[in-house]
Design a protein around this motif. Structure first.
Motif, short mmCIF file in Angstrom:
data_model
loop_
_atom_site.label_atom_id
_atom_site.label_comp_id
_atom_site.label_asym_id
_atom_site.label_seq_id
_atom_site.Cartn_x
_atom_site.Cartn_y
_atom_site.Cartn_z
N ALA A 72 1.11 -1.33 0.10
CA ALA A 72 0.28 -0.28 0.44
C ALA A 72 1.07 1.12 0.37
CB ALA A 72 -0.98 -0.21 1.57
N GLN A 75 2.40 1.81 -3.40
CA GLN A 75 1.80 2.21 -4.62
C GLN A 75 1.41 3.75 -4.41
OE1 GLN A 75 -1.95 -0.44 -3.67
NE2 GLN A 75 -1.31 -1.32 -5.45
N SER A 79 2.73 6.90 -6.95
CA SER A 79 1.16 7.58 -7.95
C SER A 79 2.04 9.16 -7.01
CB SER A 79 0.23 7.59 -6.66
OG SER A 79 -0.45 6.28 -7.12
N THR A 179 -4.96 9.40 1.81
CA THR A 179 -6.10 9.19 0.74
C THR A 179 -6.95 9.20 1.38
OG1 THR A 179 -6.50 6.20 2.10
CG2 THR A 179 -4.55 6.63 -0.10
N TYR A 186 -8.78 0.77 2.24
CA TYR A 186 -7.71 1.08 0.69
C TYR A 186 -7.01 -0.38 0.38
CZ TYR A 186 -3.63 3.12 -1.79
OH TYR A 186 -2.59 2.77 -2.63
N GLU A 189 -9.74 -2.31 -1.55
CA GLU A 189 -9.51 -1.79 -3.04
C GLU A 189 -9.00 -1.80 -3.79
OE1 GLU A 189 -10.90 2.92 -5.11
OE2 GLU A 189 -11.50 2.42 -3.23
N HIS A 190 -7.69 -2.01 -3.11
CA HIS A 190 -6.50 -1.65 -4.16
C HIS A 190 -5.20 -2.99 -4.28
CE1 HIS A 190 -6.67 3.24 -4.55
NE2 HIS A 190 -7.49 3.06 -4.22
N VAL A 191 -5.94 -3.40 -3.32
CA VAL A 191 -5.48 -4.86 -3.13
C VAL A 191 -6.07 -6.21 -3.16
CG1 VAL A 191 -3.33 -6.53 -2.04
CG2 VAL A 191 -3.54 -3.80 -1.57
N GLU A 193 -9.14 -7.00 -4.37
CA GLU A 193 -10.71 -6.48 -5.22
C GLU A 193 -10.00 -6.97 -6.10
OE1 GLU A 193 -12.41 -2.91 -5.24
OE2 GLU A 193 -13.79 -3.58 -3.86
N PRO A 194 -8.33 -6.21 -6.75
CA PRO A 194 -7.49 -6.51 -7.79
C PRO A 194 -7.34 -7.78 -7.82
CG PRO A 194 -7.25 -4.13 -6.96
CD PRO A 194 -7.53 -4.93 -6.52
N GLU A 264 -3.75 -7.78 -13.25
CA GLU A 264 -4.03 -6.38 -12.99
C GLU A 264 -2.41 -6.03 -12.62
OE1 GLU A 264 -6.73 -4.61 -12.70
OE2 GLU A 264 -8.04 -5.55 -13.08
N LEU A 266 0.15 -3.95 -10.16
CA LEU A 266 -0.51 -3.06 -8.92
C LEU A 266 0.93 -2.36 -8.71
CD1 LEU A 266 -2.41 -5.41 -8.13
CD2 LEU A 266 -1.80 -4.99 -6.10
#
Length: 467
Positions: A72, A75, A79, A179, A186, A189-191, A193-194, A264, A266
């Motif tokens: 996380a 990421q 970004s 965030t 977080y 949604e970002h680990v 689910e993908p 995906e 990540l």
């Protein structure tokens, strides 16, 4: 990868661990870069109903969560939201004297802070066990606890490894600060689910409603005791994930494939590789080495001497009533996820290393822990000297042995620590060397000898034979 020839060895090891270490259940999944190649459950996820453990059983994975926190944070670095060299005080209401610990220092447990007992306090409270009674009802209490601990810093940041759950709790709060989303949201949604980790959660209600979830047990002097699940809102990044080994195998493929899995991406491969580097030496050593033999990255221990010269990235975790391990060999492109619904007296990674050895076609006993546990089972028992003039009981005590003498003039316990091997003893079929410390602080050698199937213990002035 096909491991059909090794599956029986993996099962044999896991069943032996369940039996000998009093685990109610154990689940294991082995994966290569393409997919899961072995998955099985052993024992029971719930003893009262005797429901079997499966690869889909949900367990608390405890500190294995830390590598998710590392993903996380990376990421957010990728970004451009933060930098690894940013002081944590740039994102949270915490105050540290100069030099301030950075995000990097917290990720690597090198902030200079020792354990501040936050996780231990919250776990004990949820398990209805005695705790220090410090104020820890909400995040404001948490910040007050951290800010009052400035004098506890023992070294400048970056100089010393000291495992600190509080550091990862701060990282989880920083993710929310950056965030606007709580850490659990977080990561979902970002680990999750993908990667298709649809059943993985931080929510104990979702966990309890799942069809296949563990009943968690605490090890007590009276045996296994069903217990509550010690989830907590503060410090989710330290150990809050509830997941199955099946879905954790998919997460390991993210690391085996350089940041991409389940179609995906990540993280960029170069970014994720930063999590796998070793930044700070971890104190301690395995029985067969001298000096520190591991380093710590971002939620991963790095061992470059696994089974000789292989590189192993791994992390164990325990929340007292559940335990887990994630490990992978980047060069061999294979990983393993294990979980149990109790916490034994040793890190579950010791079993995971045995599984990886079997996958590579090696004897699991080539892993020091497995070899030592089997040896200790052989050496434990009742002993007596010549004509019964002295007797003693040898018992396993974690990674050591404990000798309890029974004689009016020598009544007490002695702890034996494994000593480095010094080659063969020509006077015995097998010789196992240990050390103890006498009342004057001197290290004294102790030796077990096996001759024609008979075991004898040479300690101090005594030779005692196993009865």
């Amino acid at each position: 990868m096909s491991i059909a020839d090794d599956a029986s060895e993996i099962a044999r090891l896991c069943r032996r661990v369940v039996r000998d270490e009093t685990l109610p259940g154990l689940s294991v999944a082995v994966t290569d870069a393409d997919g899961t190649v072995y998955a099985e459950g052993f024992g029971s996820r719930d003893l009262a109903g005797n429901r079997p453990a499966t690869p889909e059983t949900l367990y608390g994975i405890a500190s294995c969560t830390k590598s998710f926190a590392g993903v996380a944070v990376l990421q957010l670095v990728e970004s451009g939201i933060c930098d690894l060299d940013d002081p944590i005080s740039a994102y949270l209401p915490v105050e540290f004297d100069e030099p301030e610990p950075t995000i990097h220092h917290l990720l690597t447990h090198s902030s200079g802070l020792p354990s501040l007992g936050v996780s231990e306090t919250l776990l004990a409270r949820r398990l209805r066990l005695p705790d220090p009674g410090i104020a820890m009802g909400d995040v404001d209490d948490f910040y007050a606890h951290v800010n009052a601990a400035g004098a506890e810093r023992v070294d400048p940041p970056g100089e010393r490894f000291a495992y600190c759950n509080t550091g990862y709790a701060l990282l989880g709060e920083a993710v929310e600060s950056m965030t606007g989303k709580p850490f659990d949201e977080y990561v979902t949604e970002h680990v999750f689910e993908p990667l298709g980790m649809d059943r993985s959660t931080f929510d104990d209600h979702e966990f309890s409603m799942a069809d296949d979830h563990m009943t968690q047990y605490r090890q007590t002097d009276e045996g296994l005791m069903a217990s509550s699940l010690p989830t907590r809102d503060i410090g989710q990044a330290t150990g809050g994930i509830l997941a199955s080994v099946s879905e954790l195998a998919g997460y390991l493929r993210l690391h085996l494939n350089g940041g991409e899995a389940a179609g995906e991406r990540l993280l960029d491969a170069d970014t994720l590789a930063r999590a796998h580097e070793g930044y700070v030496d971890v104190p301690g050593r395995s029985p067969d080495t001298e000096g520190a033999d591991r380093q710590y990255g971002y939620g991963w221990f790095r061992d470059e001497g696994f089974l000789g010269d292989r590189t192993l990235l791994g992390h164990s975790g325990s929340i007292t009533v559940s335990s887990a391990y994630l490990g992978f060999l980047p060069d061999e492109q294979v990983g393993v996820a294990l979980a149990s619904n109790t916490s034994p007296a040793f890190p579950l990674g010791a079993v995971g290393e045995g599984v990886l050895a079997a996958v590579l076609g090696e004897d699991p006993e080539s892993v020091p822990f497995v070899r030592l546990r089997r040896r200790h089972r052989r050496l434990a028992g009742e002993y007596a000297a010549y004509e019964g003039v002295m007797s003693a009981t040898v018992e396993r005590d974690g990674g050591s042995l404990r000798v309890d003498f029974d004689h009016p003039l020598k009544d007490g316990e002695t702890v034996l620590f494994p000593a480095p091997e010094e080659g063969e003893n020509e006077r015995a079929d097998a010789a196992y060397r240990y050390e103890t410390v006498d009342s004057a602080g001197r290290r004294e050698p102790v030796e077990f000898r096996v001759e024609d199937g008979e075991v004898s213990l040479l300690i101090d002035r005594w030779r005692l034979g196993k009865q």
